[in-house]
Design an enzyme around this catalytic site. Structure first.
Site, PDB file in Angstrom:
ATOM      1  N   TYR A 147     -23.040  57.328  12.005  1.00 41.91           N
ATOM      2  CA  TYR A 147     -22.216  57.694  13.166  1.00 41.91           C
ATOM      3  C   TYR A 147     -22.048  56.452  14.037  1.00 41.91           C
ATOM      4  O   TYR A 147     -23.016  55.752  14.321  1.00 41.91           O
ATOM      5  CB  TYR A 147     -22.907  58.798  13.963  1.00 41.91           C
ATOM      6  CG  TYR A 147     -22.162  59.233  15.205  1.00 41.91           C
ATOM      7  CD1 TYR A 147     -20.923  59.875  15.127  1.00 41.91           C
ATOM      8  CD2 TYR A 147     -22.697  59.011  16.483  1.00 41.91           C
ATOM      9  CE1 TYR A 147     -20.253  60.291  16.272  1.00 41.91           C
ATOM     10  CE2 TYR A 147     -22.027  59.427  17.635  1.00 41.91           C
ATOM     11  CZ  TYR A 147     -20.810  60.062  17.520  1.00 41.91           C
ATOM     12  OH  TYR A 147     -20.144  60.480  18.652  1.00 41.91           O
ATOM     13  N   ASP A 242     -24.585  48.332  13.731  1.00 41.34           N
ATOM     14  CA  ASP A 242     -24.563  49.287  14.840  1.00 41.34           C
ATOM     15  C   ASP A 242     -26.004  49.642  15.175  1.00 41.34           C
ATOM     16  O   ASP A 242     -26.639  50.459  14.516  1.00 41.34           O
ATOM     17  CB  ASP A 242     -23.761  50.539  14.468  1.00 41.34           C
ATOM     18  CG  ASP A 242     -23.726  51.550  15.619  1.00 41.34           C
ATOM     19  OD1 ASP A 242     -24.416  51.333  16.631  1.00 41.34           O
ATOM     20  OD2 ASP A 242     -23.007  52.551  15.480  1.00 41.34           O
ATOM     21  N   LYS A 275     -27.911  53.155  24.329  1.00 39.39           N
ATOM     22  CA  LYS A 275     -29.148  53.919  24.478  1.00 39.39           C
ATOM     23  C   LYS A 275     -30.242  53.121  25.223  1.00 39.39           C
ATOM     24  O   LYS A 275     -30.188  53.062  26.439  1.00 39.39           O
ATOM     25  CB  LYS A 275     -29.572  54.472  23.126  1.00 39.39           C
ATOM     26  CG  LYS A 275     -28.474  55.448  22.627  1.00 39.39           C
ATOM     27  CD  LYS A 275     -28.812  56.292  21.414  1.00 39.39           C
ATOM     28  CE  LYS A 275     -27.766  57.368  21.216  1.00 39.39           C
ATOM     29  NZ  LYS A 275     -26.910  57.241  20.058  1.00 39.39           N
TER      30      LYS A 275
END
Ligand SMILES: *Cc1c(COP(=O)(O)O)cnc(C)c1O
Length: 434
Positions: A147, A242, A275
């Site tokens: 994702y 990522d 995050k």
């Protein structure tokens, strides 16, 4: 505790559904995968949150990764308070943006320059545009089960054949928008070879989660990442790591530092963070070598901007968080605590005669009801979903909050004590016997 006929969580969920689609502002919060009523959070401290009914839960989600210090860390809160008092947003540069950029560049050797944005979605979308702008190519490669946020070009699943382009996974994404997105199987070197042999010179970039946390917890194998690096270099494509989830979560140098230990000279071309670097505030970033980053506006032709980018309160929160996790021994202790949780769960499974496997790195973990660790999305989705859902609810009833879907990773913070882990493992032993 609620004295109403309907529990407070249920009442809030009903009320939320009247004014918010599905009652939530991000789909997985709605408990659709596991069924039941989402817990509405009233407050949180350390490794715990209390729901609207006053029930305490040991929190293994931590906002899906950001809360690596646990909730309500005193130093982080003080930094946020001070920053807020000095102004919430300016739309002009601040020294703290430089400090955060410096803090990231200091820990991640492949990153020379970095641009701050407000969400992981935005960072991934911008990194793709930059890769396409820098290479002058259109094709991008992603892997099934990874994702990268919800930008149109990335909401795509594999087509029917090898090295064919994908199909949209969301309504509202025209087929033309994903016609340049190639979707391959994670950890499949043969597919990678075939895709580059067929289209290598049109590929702008490959984007990958080095440890895939959006299909629970699946490591990219070292040979897979090594081959990916070789092929990207040979064909002039950019390799994008990522690390929105893994960055500053699995190690101070992020997941790429682990692969650099196994593969001499290894570095991705671009990296995406989010995050943890925001510590719980909306903040994300993408960065890489100066020559590529120099293609961005205002220096270069690739446009990218944001009203709240580098927000002064978010940067204060991120900086205070990074300062804490850079202390000597932080990651060793966090990794040991996380490993003890996974070991405990696996042992509880063995004692109950239930096939349960798990893995962890730093403060990130996953477990599966399966005989062996899955290597790709199809294998993750073939694990025992019914058993996972039963286990999820049995743990929730015992005050332990794991991710409400079998394809999500879990997170341990430095606030989780050995006692919290012991309570969790005891609860798991009961849940698995029941
Ligand atoms: C969470 C996540 C994103 C998206 O970040 P948002 O801040 O939710 O937009 C992108 N990539 C990975 C690997 C993630 O885990």
């Amino acid at each position: 505790m609620s004295t109403d006929d309907v529990s407070t969580n249920e009442a809030l969920f009903a009320r939320a559904q009247r004014v918010i689609p599905g009652g939530v502002n991000s789909p997985v919060r709605a408990f659709r995968a596991v069924g039941g009523t989402p817990r509405f959070v009233a407050r949180a401290l350390g490794p715990y949150f209390w729901d609207a009914e006053g029930r305490r839960h040991i929190d293994y989600i931590g906002s899906w990764g950001p809360m690596i210090l646990g909730h309500g860390h005193a130093g982080v809160l003080e930094a946020v308070r001070q920053a807020a008092a000095d102004g919430l947003s300016f739309g002009a540069p601040t020294e703290r943006e430089i400090e955060l950029a410096e803090a990231i560049v200091a820990q991640v050797t492949s990153v020379e320059q970095i641009r701050l944005v407000s969400s992981g979605t935005e960072a991934c979308m911008s990194a793709l545009r930059l890769a396409r702008g820098a290479t002058g190519r259109s094709h991008i490669v992603k892997f099934e089960g990874c994702y990268h946020g919800h930008a149109d070009a990335l909401l795509v699943k594999a087509g029917s054949g090898l090295a064919t382009f994908g199909h949209p996974t969301s309504a509202g994404v025209p087929a033309e928008v994903v016609q340049h997105t190639l979707v391959l199987e994670y950890n499949n070197v043969a597919q990678l070879d075939a895709a580059f042999a067929a289209q290598g010179d049109d590929i702008a970039c490959v984007i990958v989660e080095p440890i895939a946390g959006n299909m629970n917890f699946v490591r990219a194998s070292v040979p897979f990442i090594a081959r990916l690096r070789e092929l990207c270099t040979k064909h002039g494509a950019l390799l994008i790591f990522d690390e929105v989830m893994t960055g500053f979560r699995v190690a101070l140098g992020s997941a790429q530092s682990l692969y650099a230990k196994a593969i001499p000279g290894f570095a991705p071309d671009l990296s995406v963070f989010g995050k943890v670097i925001g510590g719980g505030m909306p903040l994300a970033a993408f960065g890489g070598k100066k020559d590529v980053m120099g293609q961005l506006a205002p220096l270069g032709p690739v446009y990218q901007a944001g009203t709240l980018s580098g927000n002064p309160v978010a940067t204060a929160c991120g900086l205070a968080t990074l300062k804490e996790i850079a202390r000597p021994g932080f990651f060793d202790a966090l990794a040991a605590r996380t490993r003890s949780l996974v070991d405990g769960l696996v042992q509880a499974g063995r004692a109950a005669g239930v096939p349960l496997v798990g893995d962890s790195e730093g403060g990130m973990f996953g477990f599966f009801f399966a005989e062996r660790l899955p290597q790709n999305y199809a294998q993750v989705m073939a694990t025992d979903k019914e058993r996972f859902n039963r286990f999820f609810h049995a743990m929730l009833d015992r005050g332990v909050y794991f991710a409400p879907a079998l394809y999500e990773a879990g997170f341990v913070s430095s606030a989780h004590s050995a006692e919290d882990v012991a309570v969790t493992v005891d609860a798991a032993a009961q849940a698995l016997r029941g």
